[in-house]
Structures are given as structure tokens and as C-alpha cells.
Scaffold this motif. Structure first.
Motif, PDB file in Angstrom:
ATOM      1  N   ARG A 265      27.055  79.720  11.356  1.00  0.00           N
ATOM      2  CA  ARG A 265      25.837  80.151  12.061  1.00  0.00           C
ATOM      3  C   ARG A 265      25.886  81.642  12.381  1.00  0.00           C
ATOM      4  NH1 ARG A 265      26.483  75.082  14.352  1.00  0.00           N
ATOM      5  NH2 ARG A 265      27.638  75.902  16.112  1.00  0.00           N
ATOM      6  N   ASP A 266      27.051  82.122  12.843  1.00  0.00           N
ATOM      7  CA  ASP A 266      27.190  83.546  13.161  1.00  0.00           C
ATOM      8  C   ASP A 266      26.996  84.405  11.916  1.00  0.00           C
ATOM      9  OD1 ASP A 266      27.705  82.839  15.768  1.00  0.00           O
ATOM     10  OD2 ASP A 266      29.881  83.162  15.628  1.00  0.00           O
TER      11      ASP A 266
ATOM     12  N   ALA B 148      25.345  83.555   9.200  1.00  0.00           N
ATOM     13  CA  ALA B 148      23.942  83.438   8.799  1.00  0.00           C
ATOM     14  C   ALA B 148      23.065  84.359   9.649  1.00  0.00           C
ATOM     15  CB  ALA B 148      23.471  81.990   8.915  1.00  0.00           C
ATOM     16  N   SER B 149      23.348  84.446  10.937  1.00  0.00           N
ATOM     17  CA  SER B 149      22.593  85.355  11.817  1.00  0.00           C
ATOM     18  C   SER B 149      22.786  86.801  11.386  1.00  0.00           C
ATOM     19  CB  SER B 149      23.024  85.192  13.269  1.00  0.00           C
ATOM     20  OG  SER B 149      22.668  83.936  13.747  1.00  0.00           O
TER      21      SER B 149
ATOM     22  N   THR C  92      19.257  75.660  10.562  1.00  0.00           N
ATOM     23  CA  THR C  92      20.536  75.188  11.072  1.00  0.00           C
ATOM     24  C   THR C  92      21.243  74.327  10.030  1.00  0.00           C
ATOM     25  OG1 THR C  92      19.670  75.183  13.317  1.00  0.00           O
ATOM     26  CG2 THR C  92      21.650  73.889  12.928  1.00  0.00           C
TER      27      THR C  92
ATOM     28  N   PRO D 135      31.417  75.325  11.885  1.00  0.00           N
ATOM     29  CA  PRO D 135      29.958  75.467  11.793  1.00  0.00           C
ATOM     30  C   PRO D 135      29.453  76.666  12.609  1.00  0.00           C
ATOM     31  CG  PRO D 135      30.529  73.164  12.052  1.00  0.00           C
ATOM     32  CD  PRO D 135      31.799  73.961  12.234  1.00  0.00           C
ATOM     33  N   ALA D 136      30.109  76.967  13.729  1.00  0.00           N
ATOM     34  CA  ALA D 136      29.711  78.126  14.535  1.00  0.00           C
ATOM     35  C   ALA D 136      29.924  79.425  13.754  1.00  0.00           C
ATOM     36  CB  ALA D 136      30.488  78.165  15.842  1.00  0.00           C
TER      37      ALA D 136
ATOM     38  N   THR E 133      18.341  80.977   7.915  1.00  0.00           N
ATOM     39  CA  THR E 133      18.068  80.769   9.341  1.00  0.00           C
ATOM     40  C   THR E 133      17.997  79.296   9.748  1.00  0.00           C
ATOM     41  OG1 THR E 133      15.681  81.011   8.964  1.00  0.00           O
ATOM     42  CG2 THR E 133      16.910  82.987   9.629  1.00  0.00           C
TER      43      THR E 133
END
Length: 127
Positions: free
Chosen positions: A107-108, A110-111, A55, A103-104, A53
């Protein structure tokens, strides 16, 4: 950045989607004394959740991308051929896909991981 520098060389992350889709293993090797004189217990679920979680910085992302590409370049041709034959993949397209990860995307993913069930397995040796 997520792991104290003295433990970083022992940390590994593995995923083999062809073995079990969604399978992701994070592991490391440390001694019991590495966690201080308390009870020696570590909340691995919390540790992994925090890693997923938090960043990821652009610097961390680029460092990871460089490592992935370096590992990819070391893969024997025979393994690339076997993957292509077995799974119907295209080694060059797979390699190009790495360049498209942003990186997006990280993040997606990881979510998505943070919301999935997980399991913790502690293997305790004699050391």
C-alpha cells in the motif's frame, strides 16, 4: 481481480531498478475490438491509476507473493551470481526480503507510485 479474466493472461508488470530507478512498466496485449464498438480508445492513465490506488486484498497479496517466490525459484544460479557480483547484492538476503514484504508495504509503495509522474505509450500493431 483488476483485469477481466479473459485478458489476465496477457497482462505483465516489469521493473528493473538497476536499469532506471523507479522504472515500472505495465503492459497487456488486446485487440482493438476488445474495447467495444466505440472509438476504441482506452484511458490507460486512468486504468493504471485505478490499479495502483485500489486496495489489494490479503488473498491478492498472498497469490502475488506465491507467484514471485515461484519465479524466484526458477532463476538460474548464474543470474543470481551475476546480480551479486554486479550490484553487490546477496541472493539469500534478497530472497529473505520477499518474506518481509507486507500488505502495508505494498500500500505504501502504491501510494508513492500514485503520486509520481507517469507516461503512457500506446504501441498499435496491425492485428
Amino acid at each position: 481481480a483488476r483485469v477481466p479474466a479473459e485478458f489476465a493472461p496477457s497482462v505483465y508488470v516489469r521493473s528493473s531498478s538497476n536499469v532506471l530507478p523507479g522504472w515500472l512498466m505495465v503492459g497487456f496485449d488486446v485487440t482493438k475490438k476488445a474495447f467495444g464498438d466505440t472509438n476504441g480508445k482506452v484511458d490507460f492513465g486512468e486504468l493504471i491509476h485505478k490499479a495502483v490506488t485500489d486496495t489489494v486484498s490479503e488473498t491478492e497479496f498472498q497469490k502475488a507473493r506465491t507467484a514471485v517466490l515461484a519465479d524466484w525459484a526458477k532463476r538460474p544460479f548464474e543470474l543470481l551470481y551475476l546480480d551479486a557480483d554486479t550490484y553487490g547484492t546477496n541472493p539469500q538476503a534478497d530472497r529473505n526480503a520477499v518474506d518481509q514484504v507486507s500488505p502495508a508495504n505494498v500500500r505504501d509503495f502504491a501510494s508513492l507510485l500514485a503520486g509520481q509522474p507517469s507516461m503512457t505509450l500506446l504501441v498499435n500493431g496491425s492485428k
